[in-house]
Motif scaffolding. Structure first.
Motif, short mmCIF file in Angstrom:
data_model
loop_
_atom_site.label_atom_id
_atom_site.label_comp_id
_atom_site.label_asym_id
_atom_site.label_seq_id
_atom_site.Cartn_x
_atom_site.Cartn_y
_atom_site.Cartn_z
N SER A 228 2.46 -3.50 -0.98
CA SER A 228 1.76 -2.23 -1.14
C SER A 228 2.07 -1.52 -2.46
CB SER A 228 2.11 -1.29 0.02
OG SER A 228 3.48 -0.93 -0.03
N ASP A 229 3.00 -2.04 -3.24
CA ASP A 229 3.45 -1.30 -4.42
C ASP A 229 2.31 -1.00 -5.39
OD1 ASP A 229 5.95 -1.41 -3.35
OD2 ASP A 229 6.84 -2.65 -4.92
N ALA A 230 1.43 -1.96 -5.62
CA ALA A 230 0.34 -1.74 -6.57
C ALA A 230 -0.57 -0.61 -6.11
CB ALA A 230 -0.45 -3.03 -6.76
N MET A 231 -0.83 -0.54 -4.81
CA MET A 231 -1.67 0.54 -4.28
C MET A 231 -1.02 1.89 -4.51
SD MET A 231 -1.87 2.86 -1.53
CE MET A 231 -0.98 2.15 -0.14
N TYR A 232 0.29 1.97 -4.24
CA TYR A 232 0.98 3.25 -4.42
C TYR A 232 1.01 3.66 -5.89
CZ TYR A 232 2.52 3.57 0.41
OH TYR A 232 2.56 3.71 1.78
N VAL A 233 1.29 2.72 -6.77
CA VAL A 233 1.30 3.05 -8.20
C VAL A 233 -0.07 3.56 -8.62
CG1 VAL A 233 1.48 2.08 -10.53
CG2 VAL A 233 3.17 1.46 -8.79
N ASP A 234 -1.13 2.89 -8.16
CA ASP A 234 -2.49 3.30 -8.52
C ASP A 234 -2.78 4.71 -8.02
OD1 ASP A 234 -5.34 2.68 -9.38
OD2 ASP A 234 -5.64 3.08 -7.25
N ARG A 235 -2.45 5.00 -6.76
CA ARG A 235 -2.74 6.34 -6.23
C ARG A 235 -1.93 7.42 -6.95
NH1 ARG A 235 -4.96 7.37 -0.23
NH2 ARG A 235 -6.51 5.70 -0.23
N ILE A 236 -0.69 7.12 -7.23
CA ILE A 236 0.14 8.11 -7.94
C ILE A 236 -0.45 8.40 -9.31
CG2 ILE A 236 2.40 8.45 -9.02
CD1 ILE A 236 3.52 6.82 -6.57
N LEU A 237 -0.82 7.36 -10.04
CA LEU A 237 -1.39 7.56 -11.37
C LEU A 237 -2.68 8.36 -11.31
CD1 LEU A 237 -0.76 4.06 -13.02
CD2 LEU A 237 0.52 6.18 -13.38
N ARG A 238 -3.51 8.08 -10.31
CA ARG A 238 -4.77 8.82 -10.17
C ARG A 238 -4.52 10.28 -9.81
NH1 ARG A 238 -8.18 5.02 -6.21
NH2 ARG A 238 -9.88 6.49 -6.61
N MET A 239 -3.52 10.54 -8.98
CA MET A 239 -3.18 11.93 -8.67
C MET A 239 -2.67 12.66 -9.90
SD MET A 239 -3.83 12.82 -5.52
CE MET A 239 -2.73 14.19 -5.20
N LEU A 240 -1.86 11.98 -10.69
CA LEU A 240 -1.34 12.60 -11.91
C LEU A 240 -2.48 12.86 -12.90
CD1 LEU A 240 1.97 10.59 -12.49
CD2 LEU A 240 1.65 12.75 -11.27
N ASP A 241 -3.38 11.90 -13.03
CA ASP A 241 -4.52 12.08 -13.94
C ASP A 241 -5.39 13.26 -13.51
OD1 ASP A 241 -3.75 9.95 -15.50
OD2 ASP A 241 -5.14 8.52 -14.58
N ALA A 242 -5.42 13.54 -12.20
CA ALA A 242 -6.23 14.64 -11.69
C ALA A 242 -5.50 15.98 -11.80
CB ALA A 242 -6.62 14.37 -10.24
N GLY A 243 -4.27 15.96 -12.27
CA GLY A 243 -3.54 17.19 -12.49
C GLY A 243 -2.71 17.68 -11.33
N PHE A 244 -2.36 16.78 -10.37
CA PHE A 244 -1.64 17.21 -9.17
C PHE A 244 -0.19 16.74 -9.15
CE2 PHE A 244 -6.14 17.20 -7.66
CZ PHE A 244 -6.24 18.58 -7.50
N ALA A 245 0.43 16.65 -10.30
CA ALA A 245 1.83 16.23 -10.35
C ALA A 245 2.72 17.15 -9.54
CB ALA A 245 2.32 16.17 -11.80
N GLY A 246 2.38 18.43 -9.48
CA GLY A 246 3.20 19.40 -8.79
C GLY A 246 3.01 19.45 -7.29
N GLN A 247 2.17 18.55 -6.73
CA GLN A 247 1.90 18.56 -5.29
C GLN A 247 2.11 17.20 -4.65
OE1 GLN A 247 -1.83 21.26 -6.41
NE2 GLN A 247 -1.97 20.56 -4.29
N LEU A 248 2.85 16.34 -5.31
CA LEU A 248 2.99 14.96 -4.85
C LEU A 248 4.41 14.70 -4.37
CD1 LEU A 248 1.31 12.35 -4.66
CD2 LEU A 248 2.03 11.80 -6.98
N LEU A 249 4.52 14.06 -3.20
CA LEU A 249 5.81 13.70 -2.61
C LEU A 249 5.84 12.21 -2.32
CD1 LEU A 249 6.08 16.64 -0.04
CD2 LEU A 249 7.31 16.45 -2.22
N LEU A 250 7.01 11.58 -2.48
CA LEU A 250 7.16 10.14 -2.32
C LEU A 250 8.31 9.83 -1.37
CD1 LEU A 250 6.98 9.08 -6.10
CD2 LEU A 250 5.07 9.41 -4.50
#
Length: 307
Positions: A228-250
């Motif tokens: 699943s790592d590739a999926m998680y990396v992709d979603r994280i990058l897309r969230m960051l690109d959308a400007g939601f770095a401050g609302q993401l938890l891992l």
């Protein structure tokens, strides 16, 4: 001053490093009416789980959020004993899981009674344990939020207004999260006091973005599951690109001692994120500042309380 409420007392931001926002030390996924439900010897749990917390500490984790709430075997006395044995802080919840795990007294209770129960655990202690609840954990079914689940959520909203605690909700479907956020907003609670647990399980990424736009925390918490790592990396990058770095938890959603399994089962370590996954985020281009934001600053800000 914002602080985390843990099994070892209050922690300031300066005293913590990596925080795992969704893990389990002890959990029983049987319903409350099953023989042996939530029963285990403290020493047996310590024998299995103390080593896992020590490994997490050695891997750079300074605290974890224990998400086993009422309905899935919450045993705060056991959590306290394990935590104190290895001096590892756990953040434990008030609140109740979804149907059919909801016990009868919750179905029968009024909204005001549920609010009072949550407030006592958030402001005083849980079940004479000497441990204060650090947040509210609840859930909603995949087919939509039921009447009792709605009642629990409305009571939680009033407890949030009184304490500033965050609500974390096990909700698989984004359309159900949409309904939950409607209830929050009607109660005057803003989205930043709501964590969408298991947001990665929603196949429609647009719903992740929609709930983030409404202010909710988006938690990707199955990190370390096979392939699943590739999926998680992709979603994280897309969230960051959308400007939601401050609302993401891992996190992992790992652990745990399960009294339904012989010997408590085989625990999964709490170390995958720091030892295996974060290097992949660095390879993907994330800076150390961003990684620290996602693993230290964000979970502290999500769970910290001023009251």
């Amino acid at each position: 001053m914002p602080h985390l409420i843990t099994t070892l007392g209050s922690l300031s931001q300066q005293s913590v490093e990596v925080i795992l926002p969704h893990e389990h030390v002890f959990v029983d996924l049987r319903t409350w009416d099953q023989p042996g439900y939530a029963q285990a010897k403290v020493e047996d749990v310590k024998a299995l789980m103390c080593a896992e917390l020590e490994k997490a500490h050695d891997a750079g984790v300074s605290a974890l959020v224990e998400c086993s709430t009422l309905g899935v075997g919450r045993r705060v006395d056991i959590l306290k004993a394990v935590s104190e044995a290895v001096h590892f802080p756990l953040i434990v919840p008030t609140g109740v899981y979804r149907e059919p795990w909801i016990p009868p007294w919750v179905h029968d209770a009024t909204e005001a009674a549920l609010e009072g129960w949550m407030l006592r655990e958030l402001q005083e202690e849980i079940e004479n344990s000497g441990v204060q609840a650090g947040f509210i954990k609840l859930s909603a079914g995949d087919d939509g939020i039921t009447a009792t689940e709605s009642k629990v959520l409305r009571a939680a909203c009033q407890a949030v207004r009184e304490t500033g605690a965050v609500i974390g909700s096990h909700t698989i479907r984004g359309r159900v999260v949409r309904d939950q956020l409607d209830i929050l907003e009607q109660a005057g609670v803003y989205g930043g006091r709501f964590i969408w647990i298991h947001a990665q399980a929603e196949p429609d990424f647009a719903l992740n973005l929609e709930m983030a736009q409404r202010g909710a925390w988006i938690e990707y918490d199955g990190i370390g599951s096979p392939h699943s790592d590739a999926m998680y990396v992709d979603r994280i990058l897309r969230m960051l690109d959308a400007g939601f770095a401050g609302q993401l938890l891992l996190s992992h959603d790992r652990g745990w001692y399960d009294p339904a399994q012989p010997g408590g089962g085989t625990p999964q370590p709490f170390t995958y994120l720091t030892q295996t996954f974060l290097p992949q985020l660095r390879t993907a281009g994330l800076s150390e500042d961003m990684i620290r934001r996602l693993t230290v600053a964000n979970p502290f800000r999500a769970f910290a309380r001023d009251k």
